[in-house]
Design a protein around this motif. Structure first.
Motif, PDB file in Angstrom:
ATOM      1  N   ARG A   5      47.852  41.485  41.335  1.00  0.00           N
ATOM      2  CA  ARG A   5      46.974  41.240  40.196  1.00  0.00           C
ATOM      3  C   ARG A   5      47.770  40.882  38.946  1.00  0.00           C
ATOM      4  O   ARG A   5      47.273  40.166  38.075  1.00  0.00           O
ATOM      5  N   ARG A   8      48.415  37.075  39.265  1.00  0.00           N
ATOM      6  CA  ARG A   8      47.338  36.171  39.672  1.00  0.00           C
ATOM      7  C   ARG A   8      46.917  35.187  38.579  1.00  0.00           C
ATOM      8  O   ARG A   8      46.343  34.158  38.873  1.00  0.00           O
ATOM      9  N   ALA A  15      30.440  29.093  46.502  1.00  0.00           N
ATOM     10  CA  ALA A  15      31.649  29.226  45.706  1.00  0.00           C
ATOM     11  C   ALA A  15      31.452  30.167  44.514  1.00  0.00           C
ATOM     12  O   ALA A  15      32.412  30.602  43.901  1.00  0.00           O
ATOM     13  N   ASN A  31      39.862  39.756  32.723  1.00  0.00           N
ATOM     14  CA  ASN A  31      40.908  40.514  33.392  1.00  0.00           C
ATOM     15  C   ASN A  31      42.272  40.403  32.729  1.00  0.00           C
ATOM     16  O   ASN A  31      43.093  41.299  32.840  1.00  0.00           O
ATOM     17  N   TYR A  32      42.544  39.285  32.073  1.00  0.00           N
ATOM     18  CA  TYR A  32      43.916  39.051  31.636  1.00  0.00           C
ATOM     19  C   TYR A  32      44.112  38.906  30.135  1.00  0.00           C
ATOM     20  O   TYR A  32      45.227  38.837  29.670  1.00  0.00           O
ATOM     21  N   TYR A  56      33.233  33.076  46.767  1.00  0.00           N
ATOM     22  CA  TYR A  56      33.194  33.683  45.428  1.00  0.00           C
ATOM     23  C   TYR A  56      33.929  35.000  45.382  1.00  0.00           C
ATOM     24  O   TYR A  56      34.436  35.379  44.324  1.00  0.00           O
ATOM     25  N   LEU A 104      36.686  35.556  47.278  1.00  0.00           N
ATOM     26  CA  LEU A 104      38.086  35.095  47.234  1.00  0.00           C
ATOM     27  C   LEU A 104      38.436  34.652  45.816  1.00  0.00           C
ATOM     28  O   LEU A 104      39.522  34.939  45.310  1.00  0.00           O
ATOM     29  N   ALA A 105      37.487  33.958  45.180  1.00  0.00           N
ATOM     30  CA  ALA A 105      37.736  33.498  43.819  1.00  0.00           C
ATOM     31  C   ALA A 105      37.885  34.677  42.871  1.00  0.00           C
ATOM     32  O   ALA A 105      38.688  34.643  41.935  1.00  0.00           O
ATOM     33  N   ALA A 106      37.130  35.755  43.125  1.00  0.00           N
ATOM     34  CA  ALA A 106      37.245  36.943  42.279  1.00  0.00           C
ATOM     35  C   ALA A 106      38.614  37.599  42.466  1.00  0.00           C
ATOM     36  O   ALA A 106      39.219  38.072  41.499  1.00  0.00           O
ATOM     37  N   VAL A 107      39.109  37.598  43.698  1.00  0.00           N
ATOM     38  CA  VAL A 107      40.464  38.108  43.944  1.00  0.00           C
ATOM     39  C   VAL A 107      41.456  37.255  43.154  1.00  0.00           C
ATOM     40  O   VAL A 107      42.329  37.762  42.450  1.00  0.00           O
ATOM     41  N   ALA A 108      41.269  35.942  43.260  1.00  0.00           N
ATOM     42  CA  ALA A 108      42.174  35.029  42.557  1.00  0.00           C
ATOM     43  C   ALA A 108      42.059  35.206  41.047  1.00  0.00           C
ATOM     44  O   ALA A 108      43.034  35.023  40.322  1.00  0.00           O
ATOM     45  N   ALA A 109      40.876  35.581  40.574  1.00  0.00           N
ATOM     46  CA  ALA A 109      40.692  35.765  39.133  1.00  0.00           C
ATOM     47  C   ALA A 109      41.269  37.096  38.665  1.00  0.00           C
ATOM     48  O   ALA A 109      41.219  37.407  37.481  1.00  0.00           O
ATOM     49  N   GLY A 110      41.784  37.899  39.598  1.00  0.00           N
ATOM     50  CA  GLY A 110      42.469  39.122  39.223  1.00  0.00           C
ATOM     51  C   GLY A 110      41.582  40.344  39.134  1.00  0.00           C
ATOM     52  O   GLY A 110      41.957  41.336  38.521  1.00  0.00           O
ATOM     53  N   ASP A 111      40.396  40.294  39.725  1.00  0.00           N
ATOM     54  CA  ASP A 111      39.531  41.474  39.709  1.00  0.00           C
ATOM     55  C   ASP A 111      40.150  42.611  40.524  1.00  0.00           C
ATOM     56  O   ASP A 111      40.812  42.371  41.526  1.00  0.00           O
ATOM     57  N   SER A 112      39.891  43.849  40.079  1.00  0.00           N
ATOM     58  CA  SER A 112      40.314  44.992  40.877  1.00  0.00           C
ATOM     59  C   SER A 112      39.352  45.136  42.046  1.00  0.00           C
ATOM     60  O   SER A 112      38.270  44.554  42.046  1.00  0.00           O
ATOM     61  N   ARG A 113      39.768  45.933  43.038  1.00  0.00           N
ATOM     62  CA  ARG A 113      38.900  46.106  44.203  1.00  0.00           C
ATOM     63  C   ARG A 113      37.565  46.689  43.795  1.00  0.00           C
ATOM     64  O   ARG A 113      36.504  46.266  44.271  1.00  0.00           O
ATOM     65  N   LYS A 148      36.021  46.473  40.945  1.00  0.00           N
ATOM     66  CA  LYS A 148      35.204  45.484  40.249  1.00  0.00           C
ATOM     67  C   LYS A 148      34.611  44.479  41.234  1.00  0.00           C
ATOM     68  O   LYS A 148      33.462  44.053  41.073  1.00  0.00           O
ATOM     69  N   ILE A 149      35.394  44.126  42.235  1.00  0.00           N
ATOM     70  CA  ILE A 149      34.877  43.183  43.233  1.00  0.00           C
ATOM     71  C   ILE A 149      33.665  43.782  43.932  1.00  0.00           C
ATOM     72  O   ILE A 149      32.639  43.126  44.110  1.00  0.00           O
ATOM     73  N   ARG A 189      30.757  44.292  41.068  1.00  0.00           N
ATOM     74  CA  ARG A 189      30.208  43.093  40.434  1.00  0.00           C
ATOM     75  C   ARG A 189      29.802  42.002  41.416  1.00  0.00           C
ATOM     76  O   ARG A 189      28.931  41.191  41.128  1.00  0.00           O
TER      77      ARG A 189
END
Lengths: 310, 265, 289
Positions: free
Chosen positions: A80, A83, A96, A113-114, C169, C171-180, C182-183, C186
């Motif tokens: 994280r 990322r 998506a 997040n950042y 979406y 996977l995109a949330a993981v890529a956006a840096g969400d914590s587990r 939050k995933i 949310r």
């Protein structure tokens, strides 16, 4: 210097024996500021490779390096931290985006997040970002289901680029849109790269789009890299790349192709055990191709091919 | 374009959609001619009305859509005046249709031979599977499936996308269709599979079939079609033989479509 | 989004009827004492087995108790125990399902084997056994249902979570840096909530029917409790002379089950995102890019 590099990467989704690999022994580096095209037919593992590079899924074997660091074994929590430098744009399918989120929520998620921006600042950033992909303030309250395919595609780009990442994977980012829009989106991606110095992995099965924006092209077949072309106008050497090129249709009736199909059509599509992955459909396969594995070899400067016949 | 009489002629077709008090003119006065042994391409962007037009030809428009005006003449007879029962005889038998996503059009738990058998049985209730199998094998060979026995015994999910699309074409052939409507037959397929299907369409054309090819890809049109119509916002903006139009595009939209993607040098 | 669900739901007449009946029943259950014309437990042998009249709109039973009042109090027993059962299996099933589906691996295996154990017990046998050991009562019955029915719930949630976990979406949330966390909160939970609501509504109907049937055979609520199943059982002896004693509770059970079922089906239809508007837009491209 390579911003992303994978070394002898394997990924398998099943536990059955003999193991079937979606990505099989792939080594590939992407240099700072380049657009690397990745082509291959659906199911060849190109999307899997893209997701592996961002560690959205875990590799079975091999190493992933990002910005000079080995990130293969980083935990979810440690990933994280980095990322914000790597992002992904998906095909603008309805899947998506979270159907319960508005465009504002979708785009602001990475910022939440950042960054420690105030909400006014976020709003300003979101609007600027929407504008850069050709959308406006009127879209900000919409749900993804209320957007057209082309708009969704651009929202996906906006979400990926809001944090100015160093590296972006574009997974079939222009495959579901029609011709006019494809041009627009490619232009947006290319301009943003010029302006901000992004690096892209551009995954597509559309040769026209690849030729329009990419610096180098990697060709994948059944989980293996079979050729890396140093430029889009380099001559293809691998029989599969040749078949792909032949199948690309010129939008000009004067250059009518004699034959569009350049491989054994009825060949077995399943994954061969041992030897070249393309052996069953290759028109030129010899005994050696069925028995001996062939890794990528450098033929000329920057041009790699995995074929016994060359 | 051609001096022969058209197999299928669409005359001043208008299909409107009525929703929320608004009228969306999806197809607004379109006329096209389709000839034997030629591929007629309909090209347009998404939302141009090209798919609605192809559905209108077989009178497959459901509410809130409605065909308001026009004629669809097959050998001079207006299909839009046919009863639903008569139309069922036409669909599949004289006019076959293939779609973008072949796997969606075939029931995954029904074997290929059963699919083909059903296609024949719509018109010939007395048909027996055993008498037809030889014909099926011939047809599958004709569409380039080299192992017809294996394919006949397969379920659609066991076949690749390209093979499914060939099966769809074969289903049109067993009923001796004269006109094939191909609605974006290759958009969801890979380049190499696209090439296979397009070669198939060319072969069918050589055998005398009239093909309507609906697409948004100018490459597909340039390499396969004989005549073309450019459709935008439900109206034909340009038509002619492919060579004419490509050599001298008159409409601005056509020129826009032909302008190649050049971004990076 | 929410608005369109509501609009779609209210277009479905049976579902709205189901909703009205269900709400009405809940209200009746809450204010049972106030609504009931008589004391449901007041025995008056002199008034026994009366036919419906002005004083007793549905007549009286063999002990001279007002049937309408007993039905109204029975609403509280049946409906509220069903709601409690469903709420508890929600509380157990949803977190376990989410954990199993999201974490996977050994954790998933353990939870799913536990669910297998719970689902392999035949419900009537287990009820008999528990009641045999601890004695027949509604409370024991409620425990049996909770023990058995968290499992299909957890399984349903797990399969939903596993499906959603693979979507772009997430996977995109993981890529956006969400914590587990939050995933899950949310992205995953909001997208399972519609199935959870539908499933819970249908489950309430099923619990009501089960409680009534177990009370009917004497394994649930005990006389003189005002419970529809008990009332059915009481009426059994008078089936030829006073059939209405059976008809009233039977009708009530049928109405409640139907109401919750049609409510559940209606919610299901409304939450399945297939707007005809969207279809038209896609067909005609009415929305310009």
């Amino acid at each position: 210097m390579n911003i992303v590099e994978v070394k002898s990467l394997y990924k398998s989704y099943t536990k059955s024996k003999p193991t079937k690999y979606a990505v099989h022994n792939v080594s590939l580096g992407i240099e700072h500021g380049e657009i690397l095209g990745l082509v291959g037919e659906s199911g060849c593992g190109k999307s899997t490779l893209g997701a592996l590079m961002l560690k959205l899924i875990e590799p079975t074997k091999g190493e992933i390096w990002f910005d000079g660091k080995n990130i293969t074994n980083l935990t979810f929590r440690n990933m994280r931290k980095i990322r914000s430098h790597m992002q992904i744009v998906f095909q603008g399918s309805s899947n998506a985006f979270n159907p319960y989120h508005t465009v504002r929520q979708i785009i602001s998620e990475p910022m939440d997040n950042y960054t420690k921006f105030s909400s006014a600042e976020k709003e300003r950033k979101i609007l600027a970002c929407l504008e850069s992909v050709g959308l406006g303030a009127e879209h900000i309250e919409r749900y993804s289901g209320e957007l057209s395919g082309g708009q969704r595609q651009r929202i996906g780009i906006a979400r990926a680029l809001i944090l100015d990442p160093k590296f972006v994977v574009c997974d079939e980012a222009v495959s579901s849109v029609d011709y006019g829009l494809k041009k627009q989106i490619l232009k947006i991606l290319y301009d943003l790269k010029q302006e901000k110095g992004f690096t892209y992995l551009f995954i597509s099965h559309d040769m026209a789009a690849i030729n329009a924006v990419c610096d180098r092209v990697a060709v994948m077949y059944l989980g293996n890299l079979v050729e890396i072309l140093p430029s889009t106008d380099a001559t293809a050497l691998h029989p599969y790349t040749k078949a792909l090129m032949a199948a690309t249709l010129e939008p000009d009736p004067k250059i009518k192709k004699k034959k569009l199909v350049l491989f054994n059509e009825s060949g077995d599509f399943s994954y061969p055990h041992g030897g070249c992955p393309f052996q069953s459909r290759c028109l030129y396969a010899s005994e050696k191709c069925r028995t001996e594995d062939q890794l990528l070899r450098e033929i000329s400067d920057g041009h790699f091919v995995a074929c016994h016949l060359i | 374009m051609c001096n022969e009489e058209a197999v299928l002629a669409v005359k001043d077709l208008k299909t409107y959609f009525y929703c929320k008090g608004r009228v969306v003119k999806a197809v607004d006065g379109v006329s096209i001619d389709v000839y034997k042994g030629r591929i007629t391409a309909i090209i347009g962007g998404s939302g141009s009305g090209k798919s609605v037009m192809s559905l209108s030809i077989l009178n497959l428009i459901d509410k809130p859509g409605k065909i308001v005006d026009g004629q669809v003449l097959l050998h001079g007879k207006d299909l839009l005046k046919f009863s639903e029962k008569e139309l069922r005889g036409i669909r599949g038998r004289q006019i076959a249709m293939i779609f973008q996503e072949p796997s969606c059009a075939l029931n995954p738990v029904v074997k290929v031979k059963k699919h083909m058998y059903e296609a024949v049985r719509i018109h010939d209730k007395g048909a027996r599977m055993n008498n037809l199998l030889d014909g099926f094998r011939q047809t599958l060979l004709r569409v380039g499936l080299s192992e017809p026995d294996r394919v006949l015994e397969s379920y659609p999910f066991e076949l690749s996308g390209g093979m499914c699309q060939r099966v769809m074409v074969a289903m049109g052939l067993v009923t001796n269709a004269e006109v094939l409507i191909a609605d974006e037959p290759t958009s969801s397929l890979d380049l190499t599979t696209q090439a296979e299907i397009l070669e198939e369409l060319l072969r069918l054309k050589e055998e005398g079939m009239a093909v309507i090819l609906i697409t948004h890809d100018l490459g597909v049109v340039a390499q396969t079609a004989d005549d073309m119509y450019v459709i935008k916002d439900g109206k034909i903006v340009e038509s002619g033989t492919v060579r004419e139009v490509f050599a001298n595009p008159k409409n601005e939209y056509t020129r826009y479509l032909m302008d190649p993607i050049t971004i990076h040098n | 989004m929410f608005k369109s669900i509501v609009r779609k739901f209210f277009r479905n007449k049976t579902a709205v009827l189901g909703l009205i009946v269900a709400l009405l029943l809940v209200l009746i259950g809450i204010f049972a004492e106030q609504v009931a014309p008589h004391d449901a437990y007041a025995v008056d042998i002199s008034q026994k087995l009366l036919n419906p009249c002005a004083e007793y709109p549905m007549g009286t039973d063999q002990m001279g108790r007002c049937i309408l009042s007993r039905l109204i109090l029975g609403t509280r027993t049946s409906l509220f125990s069903a709601i409690i059962v469903t709420a508890i299996i929600l509380l157990i099933g949803v977190p376990l399902g989410v954990i199993a589906g999201y974490v996977g691996g050994v954790t998933d295996n353990i939870i799913m084997r536990m669910a297998d154990v719970a689902s392999t017990f035949p419900s009537s046998l287990l009820a008999l056994a528990i009641v045999g050991i601890f004695g027949p009562s509604l409370r024991n019955l409620v425990f049996v249902f909770i023990f058995l029915w968290w499992a299909p719930f957890a399984r349903m949630v797990r399969s939903q979570v596993m499906k959603i976990k693979e979507t772009e979406y997430v996977l995109a949330a993981v890529a956006a840096g969400d914590s587990r966390f939050k995933i899950i909160v949310r992205h995953i939970l909001p997208n399972t909530i519609s199935s959870i609501i539908v499933y819970a509504t249908l489950r309430i109907a099923a619990v009501i029917a089960h409680i009534a049937s177990f009370s009917f055979i004497g394994l649930g609520s005990q006389p003189p409790t005002a419970d529809w199943g008990v009332m059915l059982n009481d009426g059994r002896q008078f089936i030829t002379s006073h059939p209405l004693m059976l008809v009233w509770p039977g009708l009530m059970i049928a109405i409640v089950v139907l109401a919750f079922n049609s409510l559940g089906e209606g919610l299901n239809d409304a939450m399945t995102p297939t707007s005809e508007e969207g279809a038209v837009v896609k067909e005609t491209g009415a929305v310009n890019v």
